[in-house]
Design a protein around this motif. Structure first.
Motif, PDB file in Angstrom:
ATOM      1  N   THR A  17      80.032  27.431  15.465  1.00  0.00           N
ATOM      2  CA  THR A  17      81.085  27.681  16.452  1.00  0.00           C
ATOM      3  C   THR A  17      82.436  27.987  15.811  1.00  0.00           C
ATOM      4  O   THR A  17      83.319  28.516  16.466  1.00  0.00           O
ATOM      5  CB  THR A  17      81.253  26.455  17.370  1.00  0.00           C
ATOM      6  N   GLY A  18      82.613  27.634  14.546  1.00  0.00           N
ATOM      7  CA  GLY A  18      83.903  27.838  13.898  1.00  0.00           C
ATOM      8  C   GLY A  18      84.925  26.790  14.269  1.00  0.00           C
ATOM      9  O   GLY A  18      85.939  26.636  13.589  1.00  0.00           O
ATOM     10  N   SER A  19      84.662  26.058  15.347  1.00  0.00           N
ATOM     11  CA  SER A  19      85.555  24.969  15.773  1.00  0.00           C
ATOM     12  C   SER A  19      84.761  24.046  16.687  1.00  0.00           C
ATOM     13  O   SER A  19      83.698  24.411  17.189  1.00  0.00           O
ATOM     14  CB  SER A  19      86.794  25.507  16.494  1.00  0.00           C
ATOM     15  N   ILE A  20      85.300  22.860  16.894  1.00  0.00           N
ATOM     16  CA  ILE A  20      84.671  21.868  17.767  1.00  0.00           C
ATOM     17  C   ILE A  20      85.533  21.709  19.012  1.00  0.00           C
ATOM     18  O   ILE A  20      86.764  21.632  18.918  1.00  0.00           O
ATOM     19  CB  ILE A  20      84.536  20.513  17.040  1.00  0.00           C
ATOM     20  N   ALA A  21      84.891  21.685  20.169  1.00  0.00           N
ATOM     21  CA  ALA A  21      85.628  21.525  21.431  1.00  0.00           C
ATOM     22  C   ALA A  21      86.593  20.349  21.343  1.00  0.00           C
ATOM     23  O   ALA A  21      86.254  19.283  20.825  1.00  0.00           O
ATOM     24  CB  ALA A  21      84.653  21.333  22.588  1.00  0.00           C
ATOM     25  N   GLU A  22      87.792  20.531  21.854  1.00  0.00           N
ATOM     26  CA  GLU A  22      88.896  19.605  21.614  1.00  0.00           C
ATOM     27  C   GLU A  22      88.588  18.164  21.997  1.00  0.00           C
ATOM     28  O   GLU A  22      89.021  17.224  21.320  1.00  0.00           O
ATOM     29  CB  GLU A  22      90.141  20.059  22.397  1.00  0.00           C
ATOM     30  N   PHE A  23      87.842  17.954  23.070  1.00  0.00           N
ATOM     31  CA  PHE A  23      87.641  16.593  23.560  1.00  0.00           C
ATOM     32  C   PHE A  23      86.463  15.887  22.886  1.00  0.00           C
ATOM     33  O   PHE A  23      86.287  14.677  23.049  1.00  0.00           O
ATOM     34  CB  PHE A  23      87.427  16.604  25.078  1.00  0.00           C
ATOM     35  N   ILE A  24      85.651  16.619  22.122  1.00  0.00           N
ATOM     36  CA  ILE A  24      84.429  16.043  21.559  1.00  0.00           C
ATOM     37  C   ILE A  24      84.720  14.880  20.600  1.00  0.00           C
ATOM     38  O   ILE A  24      84.118  13.799  20.734  1.00  0.00           O
ATOM     39  CB  ILE A  24      83.589  17.127  20.864  1.00  0.00           C
ATOM     40  N   PRO A  25      85.617  15.024  19.599  1.00  0.00           N
ATOM     41  CA  PRO A  25      85.855  13.887  18.697  1.00  0.00           C
ATOM     42  C   PRO A  25      86.330  12.635  19.417  1.00  0.00           C
ATOM     43  O   PRO A  25      85.911  11.525  19.080  1.00  0.00           O
ATOM     44  CB  PRO A  25      86.923  14.426  17.731  1.00  0.00           C
ATOM     45  N   ALA A  26      87.209  12.797  20.412  1.00  0.00           N
ATOM     46  CA  ALA A  26      87.705  11.627  21.150  1.00  0.00           C
ATOM     47  C   ALA A  26      86.575  10.930  21.889  1.00  0.00           C
ATOM     48  O   ALA A  26      86.486   9.688  21.897  1.00  0.00           O
ATOM     49  CB  ALA A  26      88.794  12.056  22.130  1.00  0.00           C
ATOM     50  N   MET A  27      85.690  11.702  22.506  1.00  0.00           N
ATOM     51  CA  MET A  27      84.584  11.101  23.243  1.00  0.00           C
ATOM     52  C   MET A  27      83.572  10.457  22.307  1.00  0.00           C
ATOM     53  O   MET A  27      83.043   9.374  22.591  1.00  0.00           O
ATOM     54  CB  MET A  27      83.917  12.155  24.124  1.00  0.00           C
ATOM     55  N   ILE A  28      83.282  11.113  21.186  1.00  0.00           N
ATOM     56  CA  ILE A  28      82.355  10.533  20.217  1.00  0.00           C
ATOM     57  C   ILE A  28      82.910   9.208  19.700  1.00  0.00           C
ATOM     58  O   ILE A  28      82.200   8.202  19.598  1.00  0.00           O
ATOM     59  CB  ILE A  28      82.085  11.510  19.058  1.00  0.00           C
ATOM     60  N   PHE A  29      84.205   9.201  19.377  1.00  0.00           N
ATOM     61  CA  PHE A  29      84.820   7.961  18.893  1.00  0.00           C
ATOM     62  C   PHE A  29      84.709   6.854  19.932  1.00  0.00           C
ATOM     63  O   PHE A  29      84.297   5.730  19.625  1.00  0.00           O
ATOM     64  CB  PHE A  29      86.288   8.203  18.547  1.00  0.00           C
ATOM     65  N   ALA A  30      85.090   7.167  21.158  1.00  0.00           N
ATOM     66  CA  ALA A  30      85.147   6.139  22.194  1.00  0.00           C
ATOM     67  C   ALA A  30      83.779   5.514  22.441  1.00  0.00           C
ATOM     68  O   ALA A  30      83.652   4.287  22.571  1.00  0.00           O
ATOM     69  CB  ALA A  30      85.700   6.735  23.485  1.00  0.00           C
ATOM     70  N   PHE A  31      82.737   6.328  22.503  1.00  0.00           N
ATOM     71  CA  PHE A  31      81.412   5.800  22.796  1.00  0.00           C
ATOM     72  C   PHE A  31      80.744   5.220  21.554  1.00  0.00           C
ATOM     73  O   PHE A  31      80.142   4.145  21.603  1.00  0.00           O
ATOM     74  CB  PHE A  31      80.527   6.894  23.402  1.00  0.00           C
ATOM     75  N   LEU A  32      80.855   5.913  20.432  1.00  0.00           N
ATOM     76  CA  LEU A  32      80.138   5.467  19.241  1.00  0.00           C
ATOM     77  C   LEU A  32      80.776   4.230  18.626  1.00  0.00           C
ATOM     78  O   LEU A  32      80.095   3.438  17.973  1.00  0.00           O
ATOM     79  CB  LEU A  32      80.095   6.606  18.219  1.00  0.00           C
ATOM     80  N   TYR A  33      82.073   4.055  18.819  1.00  0.00           N
ATOM     81  CA  TYR A  33      82.752   2.880  18.269  1.00  0.00           C
ATOM     82  C   TYR A  33      82.074   1.595  18.742  1.00  0.00           C
ATOM     83  O   TYR A  33      81.807   0.684  17.953  1.00  0.00           O
ATOM     84  CB  TYR A  33      84.223   2.887  18.687  1.00  0.00           C
ATOM     85  N   GLY A  34      81.786   1.526  20.022  1.00  0.00           N
ATOM     86  CA  GLY A  34      81.148   0.330  20.554  1.00  0.00           C
ATOM     87  C   GLY A  34      79.650   0.315  20.365  1.00  0.00           C
ATOM     88  O   GLY A  34      79.059  -0.721  20.051  1.00  0.00           O
ATOM     89  N   LEU A  35      79.003   1.486  20.542  1.00  0.00           N
ATOM     90  CA  LEU A  35      77.552   1.524  20.426  1.00  0.00           C
ATOM     91  C   LEU A  35      77.080   1.155  19.027  1.00  0.00           C
ATOM     92  O   LEU A  35      76.109   0.414  18.855  1.00  0.00           O
ATOM     93  CB  LEU A  35      77.038   2.923  20.803  1.00  0.00           C
ATOM     94  N   SER A  36      77.756   1.669  18.005  1.00  0.00           N
ATOM     95  CA  SER A  36      77.347   1.348  16.642  1.00  0.00           C
ATOM     96  C   SER A  36      77.697  -0.087  16.287  1.00  0.00           C
ATOM     97  O   SER A  36      77.029  -0.713  15.453  1.00  0.00           O
ATOM     98  CB  SER A  36      77.996   2.319  15.650  1.00  0.00           C
ATOM     99  N   MET A  37      78.731  -0.626  16.920  1.00  0.00           N
ATOM    100  CA  MET A  37      79.084  -2.024  16.674  1.00  0.00           C
ATOM    101  C   MET A  37      78.005  -2.973  17.206  1.00  0.00           C
ATOM    102  O   MET A  37      77.888  -4.118  16.748  1.00  0.00           O
ATOM    103  CB  MET A  37      80.427  -2.349  17.319  1.00  0.00           C
ATOM    104  N   ASP A  38      77.193  -2.496  18.162  1.00  0.00           N
ATOM    105  CA  ASP A  38      76.099  -3.318  18.672  1.00  0.00           C
ATOM    106  C   ASP A  38      75.235  -3.828  17.533  1.00  0.00           C
ATOM    107  O   ASP A  38      74.886  -5.012  17.459  1.00  0.00           O
ATOM    108  CB  ASP A  38      75.221  -2.507  19.629  1.00  0.00           C
TER     109      ASP A  38
END
Length: 715
Positions: A571-592
């Motif tokens: 894609t040459g770039s990543i959609a603007e909201f993707i990193p924020a959403m990945i951080f928000a969800f993965l931060y807690g899920l991986s902490m499980d």
């Protein structure tokens, strides 16, 4: 030692076991209502990416209001190639009639060579020309307007000429193929059931799926209620279905596994359930709260779209934790023993994961080096992350829209014509003079101001860049245009809105990250009664997130995974909201997984006083659980990646890779190696911090040893 969290989960377990019928009926009623809510919630969701107060968004709203077209809806680009011997200059009148048909049929705003006589609307020595057709907004309608536009214009096409319709949305529509939410959930559920069947080897595998089948519609019921007070984005339905499926099954898997262990130790009936609630139940609470803390990042971001995703996301662990701590104990107490047939006997020996843990303890430094190197390599790729719109080269390379793009390129016309900017001029500005001035800016191919583009006291200019606005060069052009327009003018288009989105979301991200880290630290200090374990959990989580973003960059931005798997170029770039959403969800899920493993290590250390034995027992008891839970989440996110929208594919890829990386490299290697290296430092808690967190500072012998020596040699 009984922890306050243990007492809460034990009391809750006893309460639900005393009121089994009420609990089951309450969940059944909520689930039935949730089924009806699931059917109707889709009509109450929005696809709006509102960014109130941001200049680009406000400009796009203004152009929609004043002119009804353009803004963040890129135009369709009509490419006309004349027969050999003909030129656009010689057939200017016919070209005007052709585009007039487009304007009439589509109720569109149109600009072409016929309106402007601008040679930069022509290529290929005069044979190929293009025009921009700004239609009414189509978001939420899922309508491909390229075909009706082609149909409207073709009767007016000059003899021997060819006509092709392209544009960013027409190109994107070619790849919008995939499964719907229901199909994805069913596939994810089937994959989870297969994994659970392998884990339990009995009919008990159905119980976590049943808990998820109840919690998902109840979450949709809560989302339905939220839509009455605030806008909720349509992407929430994917998150509730697939993330809800994985989280509910993961938490159920943790509690059921501990319940089976208690039964293997001789506890039966409600006693086994209460003991499981005192240990695994507490871990479920901590994990759910951690997921919620991570999603605070979404709620406090000043972008309604992301805030609505945060609201919906927080409901997922909340409902899942409630279901696991109330409904599941009743199911285990009433039918668990009968469903656990045939039951595989739990091994009292070391097992494969205990053997692995002993190897990690023995080669602790090697484990740190190997895992750290891999994370550093992946994390390094994250530094090349580019946020923005996809570029045309990343979109499908087949179909009519791609043929139109290829014709533009063949004629020597740059792809920047696909992403024009509209400038709304205030009263008193001279459109022709401003267009001529903007056309001289570096990175601008041309700027035009047709006579009819007036609304109220405003006038309109279209600026056509050389480079697409999703590229770095295109963003630089936007900055120059914004700096050059007169006071009171507004610059609209997808590119300006994208730039402002990045500023709004990530401008305050460091402060937000600090807040989330502090809250998580206090929660984990209270859970593990340790300073180092809490700090380490946060640091490892951030390292995991960095490596995950690096993997997303490699897979999507550079196309090393997107092309072989989905047939989509980088894609040459990543959609603007993707990193924020990945951080928000993965931060807690991986902490499980961190909570699952460290809770057992803490428990083993309290009993044995040996860090090495704590690592072996903690990983030995939870390794299979964590691997199975991660596989279930990975399958759920794999199903989510089958969604037609490329942005959801990116999001699902990030979550899936993050969970897989976390459960293997981080939790199976880096975590136990680090704990083994740090020795008794792991269990030290300063008195002042114990007071702040309101937990005991640890065993007296631990504090005495810490005062003498905190190195591995003292073990």
């Amino acid at each position: 030692m009984t922890h306050q969290g243990d007492r809460f989960t034990v009391r809750l377990g006893r309460f639900v076991l005393r009121h089994k019928l009420v609990v089951v009926l309450a969940w059944l009623a909520a689930a039935v209502a949730g089924v009806f809510a699931t059917v109707g919630v889709g009509d109450r969701l929005t696809e709006d990416f509102a960014q109130p107060g941001q200049p680009g968004y406000e400009a796009n709203q203004a152009i929609h209001r004043l002119y009804g077209t353009g803004g963040d809806d890129p135009p369709l680009v009509v490419v006309v190639t004349l027969p050999a011997g003909s030129t656009a200059a010689g057939q200017r009148t016919e070209i005007g009639e052709l585009f007039a048909a487009a304007a009439s049929a589509m109720d569109a705003r149109v600009v072409s060579y016929a309106d402007t006589a601008d040679p930069r609307f022509v290529g290929d020595g005069g044979r190929t020309t293009y025009g921009l057709v700004f239609t009414e907004p189509t978001r939420g309608m899922n309508a491909d307007l390229s075909r009706p536009l082609d149909k409207a214009m073709r009767p007016m096409l000059m003899e021997g000429a060819t006509l092709r319709v392209t544009g960013m949305e027409a190109l994107a529509d070619a790849e919008a193929k995939g499964l719907d939410v229901l199909a994805e959930t069913l596939i994810g559920g089937l994959g989870a059931l297969i994994v659970l069947g392998f884990v339990f080897g009995s009919v008990l595998a159905l119980v976590p799926v049943l808990v998820a089948a109840v919690s998902i519609p109840v979450t949709f019921l809560a989302v339905y209620g939220l839509t009455a007070v605030t806008e909720i984005h349509t992407i929430v339905q994917f998150i509730v279905s697939l993330v809800g499926l994985g989280v509910a099954i993961d938490y159920s898997l943790l509690l059921i596994t501990r319940w089976r262990e208690e039964r293997a130790l001789g506890y039966e009936g409600e006693a086994a359930v209460e003991r499981a609630m005192a240990t695994a139940g507490r871990s479920v609470v901590v994990s759910g709260v951690t997921v919620g803390i991570g999603l605070l990042a979404m709620v406090v971001i000043p972008v309604p779209f992301l805030r609505s995703v945060g609201y919906g996301g927080i409901l997922v662990p909340l409902v899942s934790v409630l279901a696991v701590l109330t409904l599941l104990p009743v199911l285990l107490a009433k039918g668990g023993p009968r469903l656990d047939r045939p039951r595989r006997r739990l091994s009292a020996g070391p097992g494969r994961w205990s053997a692995w843990a002993r190897g990690v303890v023995r080669l602790r430094w090697a484990g740190l080096v190997v895992s750290g190197t891999l994370l550093a390599v992946l994390g390094g790729a994250a530094f090349s992350l580019q946020l923005g719109q996809p570029v045309s080269g990343s979109l499908p390379r087949t179909g009519p829209a791609y043929e139109g793009l290829s014709e533009l390129r063949r004629a020597g016309i740059p792809a920047g014509v696909l992403t024009p900017l509209d400038v709304i001029l205030p009263h008193g500005a001279d459109p022709a003079a401003e267009a001529a001035r903007l056309a001289e800016l570096p990175g601008v191919r041309t700027a035009v101001a047709p006579q009819g583009w007036r609304s109220g006291a405003t006038s309109l200019i279209t600026v056509i860049p050389t480079d697409e606005t999703g590229t770095e060069a295109g963003r630089a052009t936007i900055a120059r245009v914004r700096a050059a327009v007169p006071a009171g003018a507004q610059v609209s288009g997808e590119g300006p809105q994208s730039i402002d989105f990045v500023t709004a979301v990530y401008g305050g991200f460091p402060a937000m990250l600090a807040l989330i880290s502090v809250l998580t630290f206090l929660l984990l200090v209270r859970a593990f009664r340790s300073l180092l374990l809490a700090v380490k959990a946060i640091v490892l989580n951030l390292l995991s997130l960095g490596a995950t973003m690096g993997a997303v960059v490699l897979v999507w931005q550079y196309g090393y995974g997107s092309e072989p798997v989905w047939g989509l170029a980088g894609t040459g770039s990543i959609a603007e909201f993707i990193p924020a959403m990945i951080f928000a969800f993965l931060y807690g899920l991986s902490m499980d997984y961190e909570v699952f493993i460290l809770a057992r290590m803490r428990e083993a250390y309290d009993r044995t006083g040996s860090t090495d034995e704590a690592v072996v027992e903690g990983l030995g008891r939870t390794g299979r659980l964590v691997t199975s839970a991660a596989l279930i989440l990975f399958l759920a996110f794999g199903s989510l990646a089958a969604a037609p929208q490329p942005e959801i594919k990116m999001f699902a890829t990030g979550l899936g890779l993050g969970v897989l990386l976390d459960a293997t490299v981080i939790r199976a290697l880096l975590l136990p190696a680090f704990v083994a290296v740090m020795g008794r430092w792991n269990w030290w808690l300063p008195g002042w911090l114990a007071l702040v967190a309101r937990v005991p500072a640890g065993r007296p012998e631990d504090r005495q040893t810490s005062e003498r020596c905190l190195c591995h040699c003292c073990q």
